[in-house]
Scaffold this motif. Structure first.
Motif, PDB file in Angstrom:
ATOM      1  N   SER A  88      -6.766  10.690  -0.534  1.00 59.49           N
ATOM      2  CA  SER A  88      -6.127   9.127  -0.548  1.00 59.49           C
ATOM      3  C   SER A  88      -5.453   9.053  -2.138  1.00 59.49           C
ATOM      4  O   SER A  88      -6.051   7.973  -2.616  1.00 59.49           O
ATOM      5  CB  SER A  88      -7.260   8.253  -0.439  1.00 59.49           C
ATOM      6  OG  SER A  88      -7.569   8.476   0.703  1.00 59.49           O
TER       7      SER A  88
ATOM      8  N   CYS B   2       5.604   8.382   1.623  1.00 58.72           N
ATOM      9  CA  CYS B   2       4.968   7.713   2.521  1.00 58.72           C
ATOM     10  C   CYS B   2       3.359   7.867   2.211  1.00 58.72           C
ATOM     11  O   CYS B   2       2.606   7.066   2.307  1.00 58.72           O
ATOM     12  CB  CYS B   2       5.271   7.962   3.825  1.00 58.72           C
ATOM     13  SG  CYS B   2       6.824   7.288   4.354  1.00 58.72           S
TER      14      CYS B   2
ATOM     15  N   ALA C  21       0.402   5.191   1.146  1.00 59.20           N
ATOM     16  CA  ALA C  21      -0.951   4.942   1.600  1.00 59.20           C
ATOM     17  C   ALA C  21      -2.075   4.998   0.885  1.00 59.20           C
ATOM     18  O   ALA C  21      -2.989   4.477   0.775  1.00 59.20           O
ATOM     19  CB  ALA C  21      -0.930   6.133   2.540  1.00 59.20           C
TER      20      ALA C  21
ATOM     21  N   LYS D  62      -5.061  -1.028  -3.090  1.00 61.42           N
ATOM     22  CA  LYS D  62      -5.036  -2.261  -2.030  1.00 61.42           C
ATOM     23  C   LYS D  62      -5.186  -3.504  -2.614  1.00 61.42           C
ATOM     24  O   LYS D  62      -4.816  -4.601  -1.671  1.00 61.42           O
ATOM     25  CB  LYS D  62      -6.273  -1.819  -1.097  1.00 61.42           C
ATOM     26  CG  LYS D  62      -6.211  -0.676  -0.449  1.00 61.42           C
ATOM     27  CD  LYS D  62      -4.840  -0.338   0.478  1.00 61.42           C
ATOM     28  CE  LYS D  62      -4.912   0.942   1.281  1.00 61.42           C
ATOM     29  NZ  LYS D  62      -4.838   2.178   0.449  1.00 61.42           N
TER      30      LYS D  62
ATOM     31  N   VAL E  10       1.494   7.347   8.983  1.00 56.30           N
ATOM     32  CA  VAL E  10       1.078   7.031   7.771  1.00 56.30           C
ATOM     33  C   VAL E  10       1.279   5.674   7.061  1.00 56.30           C
ATOM     34  O   VAL E  10       0.597   4.914   6.645  1.00 56.30           O
ATOM     35  CB  VAL E  10       1.276   8.067   6.583  1.00 56.30           C
ATOM     36  CG1 VAL E  10       1.091   7.609   5.396  1.00 56.30           C
ATOM     37  CG2 VAL E  10       0.918   9.539   7.077  1.00 56.30           C
ATOM     38  N   VAL E  11       2.605   5.438   7.383  1.00 53.51           N
ATOM     39  CA  VAL E  11       3.036   3.908   6.853  1.00 53.51           C
ATOM     40  C   VAL E  11       2.697   2.893   7.658  1.00 53.51           C
ATOM     41  O   VAL E  11       2.135   1.735   7.377  1.00 53.51           O
ATOM     42  CB  VAL E  11       4.789   3.770   6.928  1.00 53.51           C
ATOM     43  CG1 VAL E  11       5.098   2.397   6.385  1.00 53.51           C
ATOM     44  CG2 VAL E  11       5.121   4.730   5.670  1.00 53.51           C
TER      45      VAL E  11
ATOM     46  N   ASN F 184      -1.075   1.893   7.412  1.00 52.67           N
ATOM     47  CA  ASN F 184      -1.401   1.285   6.222  1.00 52.67           C
ATOM     48  C   ASN F 184      -0.866  -0.025   5.676  1.00 52.67           C
ATOM     49  O   ASN F 184      -0.841  -0.346   4.589  1.00 52.67           O
ATOM     50  CB  ASN F 184      -1.285   2.362   5.058  1.00 52.67           C
ATOM     51  CG  ASN F 184      -2.361   3.651   5.011  1.00 52.67           C
ATOM     52  OD1 ASN F 184      -3.375   3.331   4.697  1.00 52.67           O
ATOM     53  ND2 ASN F 184      -1.950   4.742   5.761  1.00 52.67           N
ATOM     54  N   GLN F 185       0.221  -0.250   6.698  1.00 54.45           N
ATOM     55  CA  GLN F 185       0.808  -1.405   6.237  1.00 54.45           C
ATOM     56  C   GLN F 185       0.394  -2.710   6.873  1.00 54.45           C
ATOM     57  O   GLN F 185       0.302  -2.974   8.043  1.00 54.45           O
ATOM     58  CB  GLN F 185       2.327  -1.273   6.684  1.00 54.45           C
ATOM     59  CG  GLN F 185       3.533  -2.729   6.396  1.00 54.45           C
ATOM     60  CD  GLN F 185       4.498  -2.544   6.821  1.00 54.45           C
ATOM     61  OE1 GLN F 185       4.568  -2.148   8.147  1.00 54.45           O
ATOM     62  NE2 GLN F 185       5.904  -3.070   6.268  1.00 54.45           N
TER      63      GLN F 185
END
Length: 590
Positions: free
Chosen positions: A388, A420, A424, A428, A494-495, A498-499
């Motif tokens: 991550s 991408c 991720a 955040k 992945v996008v 996490n979007q």
């Protein structure tokens, strides 16, 4: 002039709307019909994407042109058709976009080129270009010495210390500054850190050498049809002790991983080279013996580095970056080995330092330097995804999508996938609107790439019905193009997962439809290439793991686990604990 009759007003000239100049006529036809604001993103604007509507543009309007025509634009319009311009559409990508009826201007400034660079690479702790090779070696040597002490390996630690006095060097070959492939091969044997004669190999070493060329090299060469790891690196290695030792180390470690393979699998992998001169068939004994041999070659590689890093020409050579990526590949295969301490993940940063010091990137003119960069990025993407964190690269491509050949398009998706993975790993606490916008830009970049693909990326054959009743096998050839499609769907998953989303049920359904499509494609390609192509398996496991993150039904989860387990039987990397990680993720989400 006679006056107008009484009661009749003189007609006035029509006056333009007060909003003239504020309204746009360049939005998509769908938004203009709905009378909603259009952000003019292509090939699909945000409004149409959110509402799952067909997005159409007037082909006669170029949204890149200014509202009012300038003298420069007028002069360009007056340019003869046959005159060459900076945007001449001669590349395969441009011709393909024209054939599809797609505006080539869409692909001039792809959004992934504007994504934020990794903050990990802009810290004050970056070594200078001159010290980068030494900093990388110090990482290796420190971990190696710790392992020698921890496991009583009996290897001389003093051999891993760098020489304190500078090495003599009569000259620096200018071709090593930005070497041409042929010149590099011709001049390498003239350097004091190289052997002018071909290094003699024992029978066992020759077997390992062949194993590397037949199996390990193609894994690294998957996205490069010139196959420099299979063709160029062995030719350099027979004149360079350090590169040769690293080649033998990775071959022995890879062979050790497959020493317990069943006979039929060994035949499929062409692993018919004798594992030892005694011809023993004890798989555990063979694995242990090969692991010790690989470890010995690894430490001998480090010893060579300690004695030759002070040659300036060596630190700028193709031999050192080839050695670095082979050491990294050895550490990748050894990630769960007896003497592993997680050094592979840390050492990837050292390879970044060396390549940065040499100015290598994904568009380097020298094929070997370019191939090493892409092989390194593929490894770093997996580590960054699992940890991550952001990828380490700070390079941006300069070529437009429309100017890329099909093979270059296959590697470009690796770069977009790295961006991408960066998304991720982004903190955040970012503003949700910023996160949504970043995700939309990356999804647009992925769509831009997919839309410009030539027909060679389409399946040769798709079975009409699934073999297992779950996924339909999809055959794409060559394997590099299949791997590129796998990477595309990996990156899109992945996008999407996490979007953040501020949309309603319609947006949720659109997102789920894209995820389902990616899962079906990933699993279909993995089924068709299963146990048939070792290099492809090193893309399959990564894509299959991502596919497993977005399925909820137990039947599909079981099918993906079976596919992933069979893939890990071929790659022997990463370890089978990856299956447990996926199962634990499903339990936590249920």
């Amino acid at each position: 002039m006679p006056a107008p009759p009484a009661g009749v007003h003189k007609p006035r000239k029509p006056r333009p709307s007060r909003a003239r100049g504020l309204r746009t006529t360049t939005g998509c036809l769908t938004c203009r019909k709905r009378r909603v604001k259009c952000d003019e993103s292509k090939p699909r604007c945000r409004q149409c994407f959110k509402s799952d509507r067909e997005c159409l543009y007037d082909p006669s309007i170029d949204i890149t042109a200014p509202p009012t025509a300038s003298k420069e634009a007028a002069s360009q319009q007056a340019t003869p058709v046959h005159a060459p311009t900076s945007h001449s559409l001669t590349s395969p990508g441009a011709q393909n976009s024209i054939a599809k009826g797609i505006d080539p201007q869409l692909f001039i400034h792809s959004p992934e080129l504007r994504f934020d660079l990794s903050p990990l690479t802009f810290s004050a702790g970056l070594p200078s270009p001159n010290s980068a090779p030494f900093e990388w070696y110090d990482l290796l040597a420190e971990d190696a010495i710790n392992n020698i002490e921890k496991h009583n390996l009996g290897f001389d630690q003093v051999c891993l210390s760098r020489r304190q006095s500078p090495a003599p060097e009569s000259h620096v070959d200018p071709t090593l500054e930005s070497p041409d492939q042929n010149h590099a091969l011709e001049s390498s044997s003239q350097e004091p850190w190289n052997s002018q004669d071909v290094i003699t190999l024992s029978n066992d070493e020759l077997g390992l050498f062949q194993h590397y060329i037949n199996l390990v090299g193609p894994v690294l060469d998957l996205f490069d049809p010139s196959a420099p790891f299979s063709n160029v690196v062995p030719r350099l290695a027979v004149h360079n002790v350090g590169l040769l030792k690293s080649l033998l180390a990775v071959a022995a470690r890879h062979m050790a991983l497959h020493s317990e393979s069943p006979p039929q699998q060994a035949n499929r992998l062409n692993a018919d080279v004798s594992h030892s001169s005694s011809g023993a068939h004890d798989s555990n004994g063979i694995e242990t013996q090969l692991s010790h041999v690989a470890t010995q070659y690894y430490y001998e590689t480090l010893h060579y580095l300690s004695q030759n890093l002070l040659y300036p020409s060596y630190t700028r050579s193709g031999e050192i970056i080839s050695t670095a990526i082979l050491i990294s590949t050895y550490e990748m295969f050894d990630a769960q080995g007896k003497y592993s301490d997680g050094g592979w993940e840390r050492h990837l940063r050292g390879i970044f330092w060396i390549q940065r010091s040499q100015g290598n990137n994904g568009e380097s003119e020298d094929c070997l330097r370019k191939a090493v960069w892409w092989a390194w990025l593929r490894q770093d993407i997996w580590v960054a995804f699992r940890e991550s964190r952001r990828t380490l690269t700070i390079w941006r491509p300069t070529k437009r999508l429309m100017d890329l050949s099909p093979d270059e398009l296959a590697t470009r998706i690796v770069y977009i996938s790295a961006r991408c993975v960066d998304f991720a790993a982004t903190e955040k606490h970012y503003d949700m609107n910023i996160r949504i916008d970043q995700g939309d830009k990356l999804l647009q970049a992925l769509d831009d790439w997919y839309q410009i693909l030539p027909p060679a990326f389409k399946p040769i054959y798709t079975l009409s019905t699934p073999e297992s009743g779950m996924f339909v096998p999809i055959w794409i050839h060559p394997p590099s193009y299949a791997g590129a499609i796998q990477m595309f769907h990996f990156a899109r998953i992945v996008v999407l997962i996490n979007q953040p989303s501020m949309g309603g049920m319609q947006a949720f359904r659109q997102r789920q439809r894209l995820l389902d499509e990616s899962v079906e494609t990933i699993c279909g390609i993995a089924m068709m290439h299963q146990e048939r192509d070792l290099p492809s398996a090193f893309v399959n496991y990564q894509a299959l793991y991502a596919a497993g993150l977005c399925v909820q039904t137990p039947s599909k989860q079981r099918a993906i686990l079976q596919l992933l387990e069979r893939t890990l039987q071929i790659t022997r990397f990463p370890p089978k604990t990856l299956l447990d990680d996926l199962a634990n993720y499903w339990r936590a989400e249920s």
